[in-house]
Design a protein around this motif. Structure first.
Motif, PDB file in Angstrom:
ATOM      1  N   GLN A 290      54.421  54.215  13.956  1.00  0.00           N
ATOM      2  CA  GLN A 290      55.693  54.844  14.719  1.00  0.00           C
ATOM      3  C   GLN A 290      56.222  54.417  15.334  1.00  0.00           C
ATOM      4  O   GLN A 290      56.501  53.414  15.861  1.00  0.00           O
ATOM      5  CB  GLN A 290      55.367  56.222  14.807  1.00  0.00           C
ATOM      6  N   GLY A 291      57.761  55.018  16.523  1.00  0.00           N
ATOM      7  CA  GLY A 291      58.424  54.226  16.406  1.00  0.00           C
ATOM      8  C   GLY A 291      58.957  53.844  15.641  1.00  0.00           C
ATOM      9  O   GLY A 291      59.285  52.980  14.326  1.00  0.00           O
ATOM     10  N   THR A 292      60.631  52.331  16.762  1.00  0.00           N
ATOM     11  CA  THR A 292      61.602  51.548  15.958  1.00  0.00           C
ATOM     12  C   THR A 292      61.072  50.420  17.430  1.00  0.00           C
ATOM     13  O   THR A 292      60.945  50.604  18.167  1.00  0.00           O
ATOM     14  CB  THR A 292      62.616  52.402  16.123  1.00  0.00           C
TER      15      THR A 292
ATOM     16  N   LEU B 137      38.380  49.658  29.823  1.00  0.00           N
ATOM     17  CA  LEU B 137      38.749  48.829  30.472  1.00  0.00           C
ATOM     18  C   LEU B 137      39.932  49.325  31.409  1.00  0.00           C
ATOM     19  O   LEU B 137      39.813  51.001  31.838  1.00  0.00           O
ATOM     20  CB  LEU B 137      40.351  48.284  29.800  1.00  0.00           C
ATOM     21  N   GLY B 138      40.116  49.165  32.784  1.00  0.00           N
ATOM     22  CA  GLY B 138      40.758  50.581  33.996  1.00  0.00           C
ATOM     23  C   GLY B 138      42.347  50.509  33.447  1.00  0.00           C
ATOM     24  O   GLY B 138      42.629  49.377  32.664  1.00  0.00           O
ATOM     25  N   ASP B 139      42.462  51.650  33.529  1.00  0.00           N
ATOM     26  CA  ASP B 139      43.706  52.391  33.547  1.00  0.00           C
ATOM     27  C   ASP B 139      45.040  51.948  34.577  1.00  0.00           C
ATOM     28  O   ASP B 139      44.823  52.969  35.365  1.00  0.00           O
ATOM     29  CB  ASP B 139      43.543  53.185  32.646  1.00  0.00           C
ATOM     30  N   GLY B 140      45.375  50.996  34.592  1.00  0.00           N
ATOM     31  CA  GLY B 140      46.485  50.935  35.518  1.00  0.00           C
ATOM     32  C   GLY B 140      47.680  52.168  35.282  1.00  0.00           C
ATOM     33  O   GLY B 140      48.319  51.302  35.768  1.00  0.00           O
ATOM     34  N   GLY B 141      47.638  52.516  34.188  1.00  0.00           N
ATOM     35  CA  GLY B 141      48.874  53.995  34.401  1.00  0.00           C
ATOM     36  C   GLY B 141      50.209  53.384  33.579  1.00  0.00           C
ATOM     37  O   GLY B 141      51.237  52.315  34.277  1.00  0.00           O
ATOM     38  N   PRO B 142      50.332  54.241  32.501  1.00  0.00           N
ATOM     39  CA  PRO B 142      51.986  53.687  32.324  1.00  0.00           C
ATOM     40  C   PRO B 142      53.084  53.848  32.959  1.00  0.00           C
ATOM     41  O   PRO B 142      53.248  55.039  33.366  1.00  0.00           O
ATOM     42  CB  PRO B 142      51.752  54.531  30.772  1.00  0.00           C
ATOM     43  N   LEU B 143      53.554  52.370  33.290  1.00  0.00           N
ATOM     44  CA  LEU B 143      54.600  52.992  34.192  1.00  0.00           C
ATOM     45  C   LEU B 143      56.289  53.118  33.178  1.00  0.00           C
ATOM     46  O   LEU B 143      56.967  53.895  33.680  1.00  0.00           O
ATOM     47  CB  LEU B 143      55.040  51.463  34.528  1.00  0.00           C
ATOM     48  N   GLY B 144      56.192  52.118  32.248  1.00  0.00           N
ATOM     49  CA  GLY B 144      57.497  51.832  31.571  1.00  0.00           C
ATOM     50  C   GLY B 144      58.531  51.365  32.194  1.00  0.00           C
ATOM     51  O   GLY B 144      58.246  51.067  32.987  1.00  0.00           O
ATOM     52  N   GLY B 145      59.963  51.945  31.882  1.00  0.00           N
ATOM     53  CA  GLY B 145      61.393  51.360  32.703  1.00  0.00           C
ATOM     54  C   GLY B 145      61.639  50.129  31.722  1.00  0.00           C
ATOM     55  O   GLY B 145      61.883  50.189  30.521  1.00  0.00           O
ATOM     56  N   LYS B 146      63.052  50.011  32.950  1.00  0.00           N
ATOM     57  CA  LYS B 146      63.546  48.672  32.219  1.00  0.00           C
ATOM     58  C   LYS B 146      63.602  47.889  32.968  1.00  0.00           C
ATOM     59  O   LYS B 146      63.556  47.592  33.852  1.00  0.00           O
ATOM     60  CB  LYS B 146      64.571  49.486  31.753  1.00  0.00           C
TER      61      LYS B 146
ATOM     62  N   ALA C 211      64.604  46.120  22.458  1.00  0.00           N
ATOM     63  CA  ALA C 211      64.305  47.819  22.568  1.00  0.00           C
ATOM     64  C   ALA C 211      63.543  48.127  21.372  1.00  0.00           C
ATOM     65  O   ALA C 211      62.793  47.916  20.223  1.00  0.00           O
ATOM     66  CB  ALA C 211      65.217  48.705  22.177  1.00  0.00           C
ATOM     67  N   LEU C 212      61.803  48.766  22.007  1.00  0.00           N
ATOM     68  CA  LEU C 212      60.818  49.373  21.637  1.00  0.00           C
ATOM     69  C   LEU C 212      61.272  50.783  21.910  1.00  0.00           C
ATOM     70  O   LEU C 212      61.037  51.255  23.195  1.00  0.00           O
ATOM     71  CB  LEU C 212      59.452  48.705  22.475  1.00  0.00           C
ATOM     72  N   ASN C 213      60.878  51.639  21.132  1.00  0.00           N
ATOM     73  CA  ASN C 213      60.555  53.678  21.323  1.00  0.00           C
ATOM     74  C   ASN C 213      59.803  54.157  20.949  1.00  0.00           C
ATOM     75  O   ASN C 213      59.519  54.154  19.365  1.00  0.00           O
ATOM     76  CB  ASN C 213      62.087  53.857  20.733  1.00  0.00           C
ATOM     77  N   ALA C 214      58.527  53.896  21.560  1.00  0.00           N
ATOM     78  CA  ALA C 214      57.596  54.949  21.617  1.00  0.00           C
ATOM     79  C   ALA C 214      56.338  54.160  20.353  1.00  0.00           C
ATOM     80  O   ALA C 214      56.147  55.483  18.977  1.00  0.00           O
ATOM     81  CB  ALA C 214      57.754  56.498  20.786  1.00  0.00           C
ATOM     82  N   VAL C 215      56.639  52.990  19.970  1.00  0.00           N
ATOM     83  CA  VAL C 215      56.343  52.064  18.699  1.00  0.00           C
ATOM     84  C   VAL C 215      54.309  52.402  19.215  1.00  0.00           C
ATOM     85  O   VAL C 215      53.669  52.451  20.634  1.00  0.00           O
ATOM     86  CB  VAL C 215      56.077  50.892  19.170  1.00  0.00           C
TER      87      VAL C 215
ATOM     88  N   PRO D 239      44.381  52.922  18.108  1.00  0.00           N
ATOM     89  CA  PRO D 239      45.811  52.419  17.864  1.00  0.00           C
ATOM     90  C   PRO D 239      45.343  50.864  19.343  1.00  0.00           C
ATOM     91  O   PRO D 239      44.459  50.833  20.346  1.00  0.00           O
ATOM     92  CB  PRO D 239      46.607  52.869  18.643  1.00  0.00           C
ATOM     93  N   VAL D 240      45.764  49.769  18.757  1.00  0.00           N
ATOM     94  CA  VAL D 240      45.948  48.736  19.195  1.00  0.00           C
ATOM     95  C   VAL D 240      47.132  48.882  20.721  1.00  0.00           C
ATOM     96  O   VAL D 240      47.552  48.453  21.811  1.00  0.00           O
ATOM     97  CB  VAL D 240      46.087  47.339  18.881  1.00  0.00           C
ATOM     98  N   ILE D 241      48.374  49.440  19.999  1.00  0.00           N
ATOM     99  CA  ILE D 241      49.653  49.508  20.945  1.00  0.00           C
ATOM    100  C   ILE D 241      49.839  51.376  20.323  1.00  0.00           C
ATOM    101  O   ILE D 241      50.583  52.061  19.282  1.00  0.00           O
ATOM    102  CB  ILE D 241      50.308  48.701  20.777  1.00  0.00           C
ATOM    103  N   LYS D 242      50.005  52.060  21.714  1.00  0.00           N
ATOM    104  CA  LYS D 242      50.495  53.223  21.703  1.00  0.00           C
ATOM    105  C   LYS D 242      51.484  53.836  22.335  1.00  0.00           C
ATOM    106  O   LYS D 242      51.294  53.641  23.473  1.00  0.00           O
ATOM    107  CB  LYS D 242      48.938  53.921  21.459  1.00  0.00           C
ATOM    108  N   ASP D 243      52.386  54.183  21.829  1.00  0.00           N
ATOM    109  CA  ASP D 243      53.743  54.554  21.927  1.00  0.00           C
ATOM    110  C   ASP D 243      54.617  53.977  23.641  1.00  0.00           C
ATOM    111  O   ASP D 243      54.481  54.012  24.592  1.00  0.00           O
ATOM    112  CB  ASP D 243      53.284  56.471  23.269  1.00  0.00           C
ATOM    113  N   LEU D 244      54.608  52.826  22.930  1.00  0.00           N
ATOM    114  CA  LEU D 244      55.254  51.727  23.992  1.00  0.00           C
ATOM    115  C   LEU D 244      56.301  51.671  24.083  1.00  0.00           C
ATOM    116  O   LEU D 244      57.454  51.824  22.781  1.00  0.00           O
ATOM    117  CB  LEU D 244      54.617  50.483  23.397  1.00  0.00           C
TER     118      LEU D 244
END
Length: 653
Positions: free
Chosen positions: A419-421, A643-652, A365-369, A379-384
């Motif tokens: 930031q994030g956990t 790079l093109g942005d595919g849009g953040p979908l998130g999800g489980k 589980a990654l929360n807002a990493v 940021p290389v990774i943002k709010d993941l």
């Protein structure tokens, strides 16, 4: 010295009694100067200068000068006698070391021959010189005091005897503590020698806390022995002060009393000369020489002696070889530790993978990493946000240098998010509990010198049954390699393996571990597509396993239940079919994966891509230098918006 070494030493001297007598005789000649050091100036003052007879005074001083010449001649003969004692000892030790090295194939024989024998030789010579010098100097000085006036002996003798007695009482405990300090220091050195080359392994397994605690224990142990040695060293200084410096104070304080009782001025000056020029230097040499070198000689002789316990100093406090602490799980007897790799898992507290129940927390589980390689870097990774259930299979794709390996490093605890956990099985990363539930295999796998079974079972606390080991070898497709090497008991030469063969060893090693979360960071990049598929399916079918694959072929993404697309400005998450519809970047990546000769997919991105890094390999085991992994340097960040942005979908998942 303790019983065994002391008895052998006395026997050695007894056999060479003629040399000992010769040494004693020349020491008497050398000690003549000591007698004249105080006696001649005393007579020069009393019978010469103070009596108005300068010629007689000069004659006494000339006699003292002759004594110096005789002492120098005696000293030269003393060194020859000492050599007659020391060289046979060295020869015997050399014979013993060489004989044991040939007979027992003792790997420490070279060190014993080149270093420890010389230490024993030099230390023994120093001890003979120091102890002999003190004994004959003390006799000469005390005889001179008696000849000048017996009252002087009453002032100087008691504190001298008290100081020597105090020093003698501290010899045995001081030697024990000196040896304990040397053992603790060597144990710490062995530990550092094993830990430092394996820092990547330690970090990759999340074993920092354990190794830090263990290292701290060893440092504390050495500190404790050093403090104990220092405490006894205070008594050594006290014995020197009592036996060598207190007599000076007493002579000065008792001077009026001594003069009133007939002690002459010259005799008083002679007594001070005896104490300051002879007794104090001799006692100082004895205290420092015998107090330190004596225990060192005891330690070295005990190690050179063929005793069963001579390896104890190279083991830890509980008899465990410190080199076993280079990795999280305890090694089997005889196993050697690998140097460095990010593939090492920590052994979980349980003995088998955790069963999946309704109350089981998410496998990952990654929360807002958010993570960046510097306070001002993009940021290389943002709010993941990402959640994987136990048993899930995720493929991570994206252009080279976009942060895929950074993501696995964050999950493994090698990096910490800004930031994030991050949680693994409910345990916060980094922590020992989280590290116990994951294994990370990078693209450059590490194989250490040892048997194949030791390499494969490295993550297990106990020896792996051969049937289980062979089953794992077959599962990941390593059977032909194991057969060619000669089976589980065969010795492995890492330099003789190709990069792909080393990856197979690392995959089988991870398969045998108890870690339920498996992170493959291009861990199959040097395998051909068929071998890669077999290895991935082995982990997919491994009970209780959650698999995260940094994919470099479209076939890996197609096999996964879910795919995470990383593009530098956001993420897209879903099945292959979903992402083909909603993610332009994923469609571009799939389009750049061209079919290979056998209809299998080739690596993402064209060769010589925009990052000027070759994408990984065509079919076949690599290792011949023709294939370069498609990874930019650590910390490389592409500018946002390219790079093109595919849009953040998130999800489980």
């Amino acid at each position: 010295m303790r019983g065994g070494v002391g008895v052998r030493g006395l026997r050695f001297l007894w056999v060479r009694w003629r040399v000992v007598l010769r040494l004693a005789g020349w020491s008497v000649v050398e000690a003549g100067q000591t007698f004249l050091t105080g006696y001649a100036p005393a007579r020069a003052l009393d019978q010469g200068f103070l009596a108005g007879r300068a010629g007689l005074g000069l004659a006494w001083l000339a006699l003292a000068g002759v004594g110096v010449l005789l002492s120098a001649y005696g000293t030269a003969r003393v060194y020859a006698a000492v050599a007659a004692l020391v060289e046979p000892l060295r020869d015997r030790l050399v014979e013993r070391v060489v004989g044991r090295g040939v007979r027992e194939a003792d790997g420490a024989a070279l060190s014993g021959l080149t270093q420890q024998v010389e230490i024993a030789r030099d230390t023994f010579a120093g001890l003979v010189m120091v102890s002999r010098s003190f004994a004959f100097t003390a006799v000469g000085a005390l005889a001179g005091l008696v000849s000048l006036d017996p009252l002087l002996l009453l002032v100087v003798g008691p504190p001298l005897l008290a100081g020597v007695a105090l020093f003698a009482a501290t010899l045995r405990p001081l030697a024990r503590r000196q040896e304990a300090y040397l053992v603790a220091d060597e144990a710490l050195a062995h530990h550092w020698g094993a830990v430092c080359p394996g820092l990547r392994d330690i970090t990759a397994t999340g074993a920092e806390e354990r190794i830090a605690a263990d290292t701290g224990d060893r440092i504390d142990a050495e500190l404790g022995t050093a403090r104990a040695l220092a405490h006894w060293g205070v008594l050594r200084v006290a014995s020197l002060a009592i036996g060598g410096q207190l007599p000076i104070v007493l002579l000065l304080a008792a001077a009026p009393w001594l003069l009133d009782r007939g002690v002459t001025t010259g005799a008083l000056v002679g007594a001070l000369a005896y104490v300051t020029q002879s007794l104090l230097p001799a006692l100082r040499n004895l205290v420092h020489g015998l107090g330190t070198s004596g225990s060192r000689l005891t330690v070295v002789l005990r190690r050179l002696a063929p005793a069963p316990s001579r390896r104890e100093a190279a083991t830890g406090p509980c008899g465990q070889d410190p080199s076993r602490d280079a990795g999280p799980p305890p090694a089997r007897p005889g196993a050697r530790r690998p140097r460095a790799s990010a593939t090492t898992p920590a052994t979980p507290a349980t003995g088998s993978p955790l069963p999946v129940t309704s109350s089981t927390p998410p496998a990952l589980a990654l929360n807002a990493v958010t993570f960046a390689y510097g306070p001002t870097a993009a940021p290389v990774i943002k709010d993941l946000d990402l959640t994987l259930r136990p048993g899930a299979h995720l493929a991570v794709v994206g252009p080279s240098g976009i942060g895929k390996s950074t993501l696995t490093a964050l999950v493994a605890g090698l990096l910490r998010p800004r930031q994030g956990t991050v949680r693994i099985g409910g345990a916060t990363v980094p922590s020992a509990a989280a590290a116990a539930q994951r294994v990370l295999i990078p693209q450059e796998a590490y194989v250490f010198t040892g048997t194949l079974a030791e390499n494969l079972g490295h993550f297990r606390p106990d020896p792996v049954p051969e049937a289980e080991l062979l089953a794992a070898v077959d599962a990941v497709g390593m059977g032909p390699l194991a057969e060619r090497l000669g089976g589980p008991g065969a010795r492995v030469d890492p330099a003789a393996l190709s990069a792909g063969e080393r990856q197979l060893v690392a995959l089988a090693r991870a398969y045998l571990s108890y870690a339920p979360l498996v992170l493959l960071d291009e861990a199959t990049c040097h395998l051909d597509p068929q071998a890669e598929e077999r290895a991935e399916r082995a982990f997919m079918e491994r009970p209780g396993t959650t698999l995260v694959v940094v994919a470099h072929r479209i076939s890996s993404a197609r096999r996964a239940e879910r795919v995470l697309v990383m593009d530098g400005t956001g993420t897209a998450y879903g099945t292959h079919a979903e992402l083909m519809r909603v993610s332009a970047l994923y469609r571009d990546l799939v389009g750049s994966w061209a079919p290979g000769p056998a209809g299998v997919s080739e690596p993402a991105l064209a060769l010589r891509d925009a990052d000027r890094v070759d994408a990984v390999a065509g079919p076949g085991l690599a290792g011949d230098g023709r294939h370069v992994v498609a990874h930019g340097p650590v910390g490389q960040v592409q500018a946002p918006g390219d790079l093109g942005d595919g849009g953040p979908l998130g999800g489980k998942g």
